[in-house]
Write a protein that holds these residues in place. Structure first.
Motif: not given
Length: 250
Positions: A55-78
């Motif tokens: 619920e707290a995460y859902a109320r955040h305005d800005l969310i960025v990627a912290d960690g290379r696995p998250v970045v790699w997953l974003s590339r996999l998803a194009r």
């Protein structure tokens, strides 16, 4: 890039550093607050099992990627996003604060760490105004009366940006709660970032970070705490890769 499961859905909605700093600069100039979260695999292990965290995460305005696995997953998803660890955001955000004459507050684990981090920031960012340093009492409730008292303190301090270095999920719970009480303040959850600045924790050498081995450094520094955490992170990777592939097809 979106991630979701039972009871939670979270989207990285800031893809580049340029986009983040442009947005934060505009909000500082307008004295309009925000809550900034840095999403990593540890958070993604906690979100399905912690409704308050989700619920707290859902109320955040800005969310960025912290960690290379998250970045790699974003590339996999194009749907590629840039790597933006919380520790790397402190100095550029403080530079923006100095340029916009926005006073800064620091929340962390100990008075000694905050004092050392404040001194390091003043030396590195000319013109930076640090309005408040506060280490909450052990076991404080990030959404209860203790949090309300800290919000009152922040409001009186004149701060327009608050760095929260308390670890997940406590820092994100407080950020979402405080953003409602102090709508003119930006809250950035940055994990161990202030401890790194203070020298109370040693960050992985740059080469290890470049080789995506910061996780190994942290595991070697604190194996009893970090090895179980990383085991949980590795365990959810196949499922997250499946989510990324489904987004890729769409």
């Amino acid at each position: 890039m979106k991630f979701g499961g039972t009871g939670y859905s979270v989207e990285i909605n800031v893809a580049t550093r340029k986009q983040l700093f442009r947005t934060v600069r505009a909000r500082m100039a307008e004295q309009r607050g925000f809550a900034l979260a840095t999403l990593n695999l540890d958070h993604l292990t906690k979100l399905p099992n912690d409704p308050r965290f989700a619920e707290a995460y859902a109320r955040h305005d800005l969310i960025v990627a912290d960690g290379r696995p998250v970045v790699w997953l974003s590339r996999l998803a194009r749907r590629p996003v840039a790597l933006m660890p919380g520790s790397d955001l402190i100095l550029p955000l403080c530079t923006l604060a100095a340029e916009t004459r926005t006073p800064v507050a620091l929340m962390g684990s100990s008075d000694a760490a905050l004092a050392a981090a404040a001194e390091a920031l003043r030396q590195r960012v000319p013109g930076l105004s640090i309005a408040l340093c506060h280490a909450p009492a052990y076991g404080f409730d990030p959404t209860g009366g203790d949090a309300d008292a800290i919000c009152d303190m922040l409001g009186r301090s004149g701060a327009g940006l608050c760095f929260i270095a308390l670890g997940a999920p406590k820092q994100e719970l407080f950020a979402a709660h405080a953003a409602r009480h102090c709508p003119h303040i930006g809250f950035a959850s940055i994990g161990a970032g202030l401890d790194f600045l203070a020298g109370h924790q040693v960050r992985a050498p740059r080469l290890m970070r470049m080789l995506a081995l910061e996780w190994l450094w942290r595991a070697l520094q604190s194996p009893r705490r970090m090895v179980p955490r990383y085991a949980k992170c590795f365990a959810i990777l196949p499922g997250l890769a499946g989510q990324a592939l489904r987004q890729r097809r769409r």
